[in-house]
Design a protein around this motif. Structure first.
Motif, PDB file in Angstrom:
ATOM      1  N   ASP A   1       0.734  -5.846  12.394  1.00 34.32           N
ATOM      2  CA  ASP A   1       0.151  -4.518  12.574  1.00 34.32           C
ATOM      3  C   ASP A   1      -0.903  -4.663  13.677  1.00 34.32           C
ATOM      4  OD1 ASP A   1      -1.019  -2.038  12.497  1.00 34.32           O
ATOM      5  OD2 ASP A   1      -1.326  -2.021  10.334  1.00 34.32           O
TER       6      ASP A   1
ATOM      7  N   THR B   1       1.748 -10.594   8.310  1.00 32.05           N
ATOM      8  CA  THR B   1       2.375 -10.820   7.015  1.00 32.05           C
ATOM      9  C   THR B   1       3.717 -11.497   7.250  1.00 32.05           C
ATOM     10  OG1 THR B   1       1.375  -8.788   6.159  1.00 32.05           O
ATOM     11  CG2 THR B   1       3.171  -9.750   4.870  1.00 32.05           C
TER      12      THR B   1
ATOM     13  N   ASP C   1      11.118  -6.499   2.326  1.00 25.09           N
ATOM     14  CA  ASP C   1       9.755  -6.109   1.965  1.00 25.09           C
ATOM     15  C   ASP C   1       8.952  -5.699   3.194  1.00 25.09           C
ATOM     16  OD1 ASP C   1      10.371  -6.744  -0.675  1.00 25.09           O
ATOM     17  OD2 ASP C   1       9.560  -8.783  -0.497  1.00 25.09           O
TER      18      ASP C   1
ATOM     19  N   LYS D   1       9.925  -2.185   4.376  1.00 22.04           N
ATOM     20  CA  LYS D   1       9.295  -1.166   3.529  1.00 22.04           C
ATOM     21  C   LYS D   1       7.823  -0.999   3.900  1.00 22.04           C
ATOM     22  CE  LYS D   1      12.263  -1.935  -0.461  1.00 22.04           C
ATOM     23  NZ  LYS D   1      12.334  -2.547  -1.796  1.00 22.04           N
ATOM     24  N   GLN D   2       7.147  -2.128   4.080  1.00 18.53           N
ATOM     25  CA  GLN D   2       5.728  -2.088   4.449  1.00 18.53           C
ATOM     26  C   GLN D   2       5.547  -1.422   5.807  1.00 18.53           C
ATOM     27  OE1 GLN D   2       3.788  -5.904   4.044  1.00 18.53           O
ATOM     28  NE2 GLN D   2       2.027  -5.258   5.231  1.00 18.53           N
TER      29      GLN D   2
ATOM     30  N   GLU E   1       5.834   2.349   5.677  1.00 21.69           N
ATOM     31  CA  GLU E   1       4.658   2.981   5.085  1.00 21.69           C
ATOM     32  C   GLU E   1       3.447   2.932   6.013  1.00 21.69           C
ATOM     33  OE1 GLU E   1       4.157   0.789   1.471  1.00 21.69           O
ATOM     34  OE2 GLU E   1       5.993   1.573   0.592  1.00 21.69           O
ATOM     35  N   GLY E   2       3.502   2.079   7.021  1.00 21.27           N
ATOM     36  CA  GLY E   2       2.354   1.884   7.909  1.00 21.27           C
ATOM     37  C   GLY E   2       2.397   2.775   9.132  1.00 21.27           C
TER      38      GLY E   2
END
Length: 130
Positions: free
Chosen positions: A17, A96, A102, A105-106, A109-110
């Motif tokens: 991110d 991460t 996973d 998905k993260q 959502e970000g």
């Protein structure tokens, strides 16, 4: 790090991110230190994008950690239940390493300033998904 990690990395990747990356270089240093890499050699390399002047005192300046071909996503550390070193030492908590499903998905959502790197086969280096 010289071992074959194709199996250990199947289905794994690295989510970054970069909106919050501060450019501290902790990811680079921890990897270089662990593997005894000489100056100028990297497992993960911090890349600077900017600064860009968008006018009206509106600036954009991004730092993006990018894993190199030497990166094996710390397969041995993950096998021992530990985090990848770059993830562990990231002071802004923007890296991460985990299962791709996973991470996707993260990412969904970000925010939009995220990228996933993963190995697509045993020949290709880490690839990015924007």
């Amino acid at each position: 790090m010289a071992k074959d990690t194709k199996v250990e990395n199947a289905g794994y990747g690295m989510l970054i991110d970069y909106k919050y990356c501060t450019g501290c270089h902790s990811c680079e240093v921890s990897c270089q230190e662990r593997f005894g890499m000489p100056a100028g050699e990297f497992g993960i390399k911090l890349s600077q994008n900017g600064p860009w002047d968008h006018g009206n005192d509106n600036w954009e300046w991004n730092w993006v950690p990018i894993p190199t071909q030497k990166c094996d996503l710390c397969a041995d550390r993950r096998a021992a239940g530990k985090k990848a070193l770059c993830e562990q030492h990231c002071q802004a908590f923007v890296i991460t390493v985990g299962k791709l499903e996973d991470l996707v998905k993260q990412m969904d959502e970000g925010g939009k300033e995220q990228v996933i790197f993963n190995r697509t086969n045993d020949v290709a280096p880490l690839k990015a998904r924007y």
